[in-house]
Design a protein around this motif. Structure first.
Motif, PDB file in Angstrom:
ATOM      1  N   LEU A 154     -25.018 -17.242 -19.120  1.00 51.63           N
ATOM      2  CA  LEU A 154     -26.348 -17.508 -18.559  1.00 51.63           C
ATOM      3  C   LEU A 154     -26.430 -18.919 -17.974  1.00 51.63           C
ATOM      4  O   LEU A 154     -27.028 -19.133 -16.909  1.00 51.63           O
ATOM      5  CB  LEU A 154     -27.420 -17.305 -19.628  1.00 51.63           C
ATOM      6  N   LEU A 155     -25.816 -19.884 -18.662  1.00 49.66           N
ATOM      7  CA  LEU A 155     -25.791 -21.254 -18.129  1.00 49.66           C
ATOM      8  C   LEU A 155     -25.004 -21.317 -16.832  1.00 49.66           C
ATOM      9  O   LEU A 155     -25.383 -22.027 -15.896  1.00 49.66           O
ATOM     10  CB  LEU A 155     -25.182 -22.206 -19.172  1.00 49.66           C
ATOM     11  N   VAL A 173     -20.005 -18.686   1.436  1.00 51.66           N
ATOM     12  CA  VAL A 173     -18.968 -18.869   0.415  1.00 51.66           C
ATOM     13  C   VAL A 173     -19.343 -18.134  -0.866  1.00 51.66           C
ATOM     14  O   VAL A 173     -18.562 -17.360  -1.423  1.00 51.66           O
ATOM     15  CB  VAL A 173     -18.754 -20.374   0.140  1.00 51.66           C
ATOM     16  N   LEU A 174     -20.552 -18.366  -1.355  1.00 49.60           N
ATOM     17  CA  LEU A 174     -21.008 -17.759  -2.601  1.00 49.60           C
ATOM     18  C   LEU A 174     -22.532 -17.674  -2.578  1.00 49.60           C
ATOM     19  O   LEU A 174     -23.210 -18.694  -2.736  1.00 49.60           O
ATOM     20  CB  LEU A 174     -20.538 -18.596  -3.798  1.00 49.60           C
ATOM     21  N   PRO A 175     -23.089 -16.496  -2.362  1.00 44.36           N
ATOM     22  CA  PRO A 175     -24.548 -16.365  -2.311  1.00 44.36           C
ATOM     23  C   PRO A 175     -25.183 -16.599  -3.674  1.00 44.36           C
ATOM     24  O   PRO A 175     -24.531 -16.444  -4.707  1.00 44.36           O
ATOM     25  CB  PRO A 175     -24.751 -14.921  -1.842  1.00 44.36           C
ATOM     26  N   ALA A 176     -26.442 -16.949  -3.662  1.00 47.90           N
ATOM     27  CA  ALA A 176     -27.171 -17.218  -4.909  1.00 47.90           C
ATOM     28  C   ALA A 176     -27.302 -15.944  -5.741  1.00 47.90           C
ATOM     29  O   ALA A 176     -27.376 -14.834  -5.187  1.00 47.90           O
ATOM     30  CB  ALA A 176     -28.542 -17.779  -4.590  1.00 47.90           C
ATOM     31  N   PRO A 177     -27.337 -16.074  -7.065  1.00 54.39           N
ATOM     32  CA  PRO A 177     -27.525 -14.891  -7.914  1.00 54.39           C
ATOM     33  C   PRO A 177     -28.786 -14.106  -7.570  1.00 54.39           C
ATOM     34  O   PRO A 177     -28.798 -12.875  -7.649  1.00 54.39           O
ATOM     35  CB  PRO A 177     -27.597 -15.486  -9.324  1.00 54.39           C
ATOM     36  N   SER A 178     -29.857 -14.826  -7.182  1.00 55.16           N
ATOM     37  CA  SER A 178     -31.095 -14.133  -6.829  1.00 55.16           C
ATOM     38  C   SER A 178     -30.888 -13.223  -5.618  1.00 55.16           C
ATOM     39  O   SER A 178     -31.422 -12.106  -5.552  1.00 55.16           O
ATOM     40  CB  SER A 178     -32.205 -15.154  -6.544  1.00 55.16           C
ATOM     41  N   LYS A 179     -30.081 -13.666  -4.667  1.00 56.25           N
ATOM     42  CA  LYS A 179     -29.800 -12.832  -3.498  1.00 56.25           C
ATOM     43  C   LYS A 179     -28.944 -11.626  -3.889  1.00 56.25           C
ATOM     44  O   LYS A 179     -29.141 -10.518  -3.375  1.00 56.25           O
ATOM     45  CB  LYS A 179     -29.082 -13.644  -2.422  1.00 56.25           C
ATOM     46  N   VAL A 180     -28.009 -11.831  -4.798  1.00 53.78           N
ATOM     47  CA  VAL A 180     -27.180 -10.724  -5.275  1.00 53.78           C
ATOM     48  C   VAL A 180     -28.046  -9.672  -5.974  1.00 53.78           C
ATOM     49  O   VAL A 180     -27.859  -8.465  -5.792  1.00 53.78           O
ATOM     50  CB  VAL A 180     -26.081 -11.246  -6.221  1.00 53.78           C
ATOM     51  N   VAL A 181     -29.025 -10.137  -6.757  1.00 49.85           N
ATOM     52  CA  VAL A 181     -29.931  -9.209  -7.448  1.00 49.85           C
ATOM     53  C   VAL A 181     -30.761  -8.425  -6.438  1.00 49.85           C
ATOM     54  O   VAL A 181     -30.957  -7.213  -6.572  1.00 49.85           O
ATOM     55  CB  VAL A 181     -30.839  -9.976  -8.430  1.00 49.85           C
ATOM     56  N   GLU A 215     -27.055 -20.739  -9.432  1.00 44.61           N
ATOM     57  CA  GLU A 215     -28.300 -20.588  -8.676  1.00 44.61           C
ATOM     58  C   GLU A 215     -28.786 -21.936  -8.144  1.00 44.61           C
ATOM     59  O   GLU A 215     -29.202 -22.049  -6.976  1.00 44.61           O
ATOM     60  CB  GLU A 215     -29.375 -19.961  -9.574  1.00 44.61           C
ATOM     61  N   ILE A 216     -28.725 -22.966  -8.970  1.00 46.47           N
ATOM     62  CA  ILE A 216     -29.184 -24.300  -8.552  1.00 46.47           C
ATOM     63  C   ILE A 216     -28.328 -24.824  -7.407  1.00 46.47           C
ATOM     64  O   ILE A 216     -28.852 -25.345  -6.398  1.00 46.47           O
ATOM     65  CB  ILE A 216     -29.161 -25.269  -9.752  1.00 46.47           C
ATOM     66  N   LEU A 217     -27.006 -24.685  -7.529  1.00 48.01           N
ATOM     67  CA  LEU A 217     -26.111 -25.165  -6.472  1.00 48.01           C
ATOM     68  C   LEU A 217     -26.337 -24.409  -5.163  1.00 48.01           C
ATOM     69  O   LEU A 217     -26.290 -24.996  -4.076  1.00 48.01           O
ATOM     70  CB  LEU A 217     -24.652 -25.028  -6.915  1.00 48.01           C
ATOM     71  N   ALA A 218     -26.604 -23.112  -5.260  1.00 46.51           N
ATOM     72  CA  ALA A 218     -26.829 -22.315  -4.054  1.00 46.51           C
ATOM     73  C   ALA A 218     -28.168 -22.664  -3.407  1.00 46.51           C
ATOM     74  O   ALA A 218     -28.269 -22.772  -2.175  1.00 46.51           O
ATOM     75  CB  ALA A 218     -26.768 -20.826  -4.391  1.00 46.51           C
ATOM     76  N   GLN A 219     -29.189 -22.852  -4.219  1.00 47.76           N
ATOM     77  CA  GLN A 219     -30.518 -23.143  -3.675  1.00 47.76           C
ATOM     78  C   GLN A 219     -30.602 -24.544  -3.076  1.00 47.76           C
ATOM     79  O   GLN A 219     -31.357 -24.767  -2.122  1.00 47.76           O
ATOM     80  CB  GLN A 219     -31.584 -22.989  -4.777  1.00 47.76           C
ATOM     81  N   THR A 220     -29.834 -25.469  -3.610  1.00 48.79           N
ATOM     82  CA  THR A 220     -29.860 -26.843  -3.092  1.00 48.79           C
ATOM     83  C   THR A 220     -28.893 -27.051  -1.926  1.00 48.79           C
ATOM     84  O   THR A 220     -28.834 -28.146  -1.360  1.00 48.79           O
ATOM     85  CB  THR A 220     -29.521 -27.843  -4.211  1.00 48.79           C
TER      86      THR A 220
END
Length: 294
Positions: free
Chosen positions: A52-53, A71-79, A59-64
């Motif tokens: 979870l961490l 390269v790596l989409p945010a977890p929220s986008k994957v959901v 998520e923080i790295l993707a959003q910022t």
């Protein structure tokens, strides 16, 4: 023979009734250190803390903007992608197809491997006839066999099920043979003293004694099944999680690719949890499994 050995054989299924109750006190396995403040539920929650961490940092790295969506989409986008594919029905169809292939391959490969493991475990003659060939096939990488398997089965369902069956066979075969060969000789001696027949020795001592090793092979085989299926579904598949990943790669849909990776991870965790549940159920008599937890 020590009292511990005597008690260990009484813990095997079906033998406890042969001795008075006073001599059948269970032998506890080695204790695993854990502070008293952590109960089973707290330990379960802690086991999910690191994943979870990791997702939170991701998520923080993707959003910022430190990690780009290409390269790596945010977890929220994957959901959101998972929800969209699930509502259209394509994700559930692909998931069901992959689960069916894995289940059929696991049953076929596991059954054959278990039978061969029993045969080789009990017979030196069978070991001389079978084991060398099995070990040679086991040493061949999956990718080296793939062209030949395609020639044999084409790119249909047979090819995928065969590769899964081949992948799961070796862990179950090796651990079944090893489990039978490693049954404590003192337990066999005590079984003879108890007057057990050959059939009773096999069903009450040897196979139960080998069961921990066999279930370990099942756990490894469950992981190998998905590895084999990933390889199989990259060639000529028209459905399945592997097909979904390959199709998304063609269109640079990294969110779908990451989704398939997450699905594989979740299925792996679920399969391992199922194997652990099987261990607790089938090894309730064992001091290091069910017996230690009582």
């Amino acid at each position: 023979m020590s009292q511990a050995d005597h008690t260990a054989i009484l813990a095997l299924p079906g033998l406890a009734s042969r001795e008075p109750a006073a001599s059948s006190a269970p032998v506890r396995g080695p204790r695993v250190f854990a502070p008293r403040v952590f109960g089973p539920r707290a330990l379960l929650a802690l086991s999910w803390l690191a994943p979870l961490l990791l997702v939170l940092v991701w998520e923080i790295l993707a959003q910022t903007g430190y990690v780009t969506p290409q390269v790596l989409p945010a977890p929220s986008k994957v959901v959101r992608t998972a929800w969209r594919l699930a509502t259209t029905g394509s994700l559930l169809t692909d998931l069901g197809t992959s689960l069916l292939r894995a289940a059929v391959g696991f049953v076929l490969g596991g059954s054959i491997a278990f039978g061969l493991g029993i045969l080789v475990g009990f017979s030196r003659l069978a070991e001389a006839l079978i084991d060398r060939s099995v070990q040679m096939v086991r040493a061949i990488p999956f990718l080296a066999l793939l062209p030949l398997v395609i020639v044999w089965f084409g790119v249909g369902e047979g090819q995928k099920i065969f590769l899964v069956a081949l992948g799961v066979a070796f862990p179950i075969y090796i651990n079944t043979t090893l489990g039978i060969r490693q049954v404590d000789g003192k337990l066999l001696e005590l079984g003879r003293v108890q007057g057990l027949s050959t059939a009773q020795m096999i069903t009450r001592i040897i196979l139960p004694g080998a069961l921990p090793s066999i279930l370990t092979g099942v756990r490894y085989a469950l992981a190998t099944a998905w590895l084999a299926l990933v390889v199989a579904e990259t060639i000529g598949a028209q459905a399945g999680i592997g097909f979904l990943a390959m199709d998304a790669r063609e269109f640079l849909r990294t969110d779908v690719v990451v989704l398939t990776i997450v699905i594989y991870a979740l299925i792996g965790v679920a399969a391992d949890s199922l194997a652990r549940l099987l261990e607790r159920r089938l090894l309730a008599w064992h001091p290091n499994f069910g017996g230690a937890a009582r």
